[in-house]
Design an enzyme around this catalytic site. Structure first.
Site, PDB file in Angstrom:
ATOM      1  N   ARG A  23      29.778  36.261   1.998  1.00 60.00           N
ATOM      2  CA  ARG A  23      28.599  37.022   2.430  1.00 60.00           C
ATOM      3  C   ARG A  23      28.162  36.492   3.799  1.00 60.00           C
ATOM      4  NH1 ARG A  23      25.301  36.549  -2.312  1.00 60.00           N
ATOM      5  NH2 ARG A  23      26.359  38.439  -3.021  1.00 60.00           N
ATOM      6  N   ASN A  72      21.300  28.455  -4.511  1.00 64.09           N
ATOM      7  CA  ASN A  72      22.751  28.549  -4.611  1.00 64.09           C
ATOM      8  C   ASN A  72      23.344  27.156  -4.733  1.00 64.09           C
ATOM      9  OD1 ASN A  72      23.212  31.464  -3.857  1.00 64.09           O
ATOM     10  ND2 ASN A  72      22.083  30.782  -2.050  1.00 64.09           N
ATOM     11  N   ASP A 129      30.060  28.791  -1.405  1.00 59.23           N
ATOM     12  CA  ASP A 129      29.255  29.200  -2.561  1.00 59.23           C
ATOM     13  C   ASP A 129      30.050  28.914  -3.834  1.00 59.23           C
ATOM     14  OD1 ASP A 129      28.576  31.183  -4.732  1.00 59.23           O
ATOM     15  OD2 ASP A 129      26.944  31.610  -3.340  1.00 59.23           O
ATOM     16  N   ASP A 152      29.085  29.728  -7.014  1.00 56.13           N
ATOM     17  CA  ASP A 152      28.763  30.669  -8.095  1.00 56.13           C
ATOM     18  C   ASP A 152      27.486  30.369  -8.863  1.00 56.13           C
ATOM     19  OD1 ASP A 152      31.397  31.815  -7.581  1.00 56.13           O
ATOM     20  OD2 ASP A 152      32.175  30.162  -8.774  1.00 56.13           O
ATOM     21  N   ASP A 173      23.803  29.581  -9.809  1.00 62.90           N
ATOM     22  CA  ASP A 173      22.537  29.821  -9.120  1.00 62.90           C
ATOM     23  C   ASP A 173      21.396  29.476 -10.063  1.00 62.90           C
ATOM     24  OD1 ASP A 173      23.731  31.211  -6.781  1.00 62.90           O
ATOM     25  OD2 ASP A 173      24.237  32.732  -8.266  1.00 62.90           O
ATOM     26  N   ASP A 190      24.845  32.748 -13.828  1.00 64.97           N
ATOM     27  CA  ASP A 190      26.251  32.927 -13.437  1.00 64.97           C
ATOM     28  C   ASP A 190      27.199  31.828 -13.909  1.00 64.97           C
ATOM     29  OD1 ASP A 190      25.452  35.282 -12.198  1.00 64.97           O
ATOM     30  OD2 ASP A 190      25.099  34.286 -10.282  1.00 64.97           O
ATOM     31  N   GLU A 248      30.683  33.319 -14.403  1.00 66.09           N
ATOM     32  CA  GLU A 248      31.376  33.518 -13.124  1.00 66.09           C
ATOM     33  C   GLU A 248      31.916  32.181 -12.601  1.00 66.09           C
ATOM     34  OE1 GLU A 248      30.428  35.136  -8.594  1.00 66.09           O
ATOM     35  OE2 GLU A 248      28.855  35.240 -10.107  1.00 66.09           O
TER      36      GLU A 248
END
Length: 180
Positions: free
Chosen positions: A26, A90, A106, A108, A110, A123, A126
């Site tokens: 991102r 994050n 990152d 994953d 959070d 998450d 994830e």
């Protein structure tokens, strides 16, 4: 070799988030630096263009203060909404800066913190999936789990970016720099 460069107060920079495999995750197009040192970067943004890895774009809805630290494996976004301050944290590598952008990986996991102080770890599924797909080293897993604990302590103790004075000071500084 990429030259490291610490952004200066008032400078506008990009923020680039990557995944462990090196792919871009991102990009935030513009954040105004409020404080820049070797250890801490504090910035502000409002209605900033964000580009996702698949090319989709969106614009942030509210003003936010962002906090990055070179010694901790997390960063914090303080979002100012009508019903209060929300924090999105994050779990990530410590930041690096070069002439292109502030960058981090990152990981994953959070933590979302609500105006009433309650928070949730998000998450985890994830994280497990990406840990297996991208072969996160065991050491990274240990570091991230330890930083989840540190982050939860900071939230509960209202330390760092969770301190009421932090928000007041940096929101005012952002308004002054941006002439709001």
């Amino acid at each position: 070799m990429v030259k490291e460069s610490i952004p200066k107060e008032g400078e506008n920079i990009k923020i680039q988030s990557y995944k462990h495999d090196g792919n871009i995750h991102r990009v935030w197009s513009e954040t105004t630096i409020l404080k820049g040192t070797d250890h801490v970067i504090i910035g502000g943004n409002d209605h900033t263009l964000v580009t996702e890895s698949d090319g989709r774009t969106w614009i942030t809805r509210e003003p936010a203060i962002v906090y990055f630290h070179s010694e901790f494996w997390f960063n914090v976004i303080c979002m100012f909404r009508e019903d209060g301050i929300y924090y999105y944290c994050n779990l990530s590598s410590p930041f690096v800066c070069d002439e292109e952008a502030l960058k981090y990986i990152d990981y994953d996991l959070d933590i979302k913190v609500y105006p009433n102080g309650k928070y949730h770890l998000l998450d985890e599924d994830e994280y497990e999936q990406h840990m297996n797909q991208m072969n996160y080293p065991h050491d990274i897993d240990v570091i991230l789990r330890r930083n989840v604990d540190i982050l939860q302590q900071w939230i509960e103790q209202k330390k760092g970016p969770f301190a009421p004075d932090f928000i007041k000071v940096w929101k005012e500084r952002y308004k002054k720099i941006r002439n709001y």
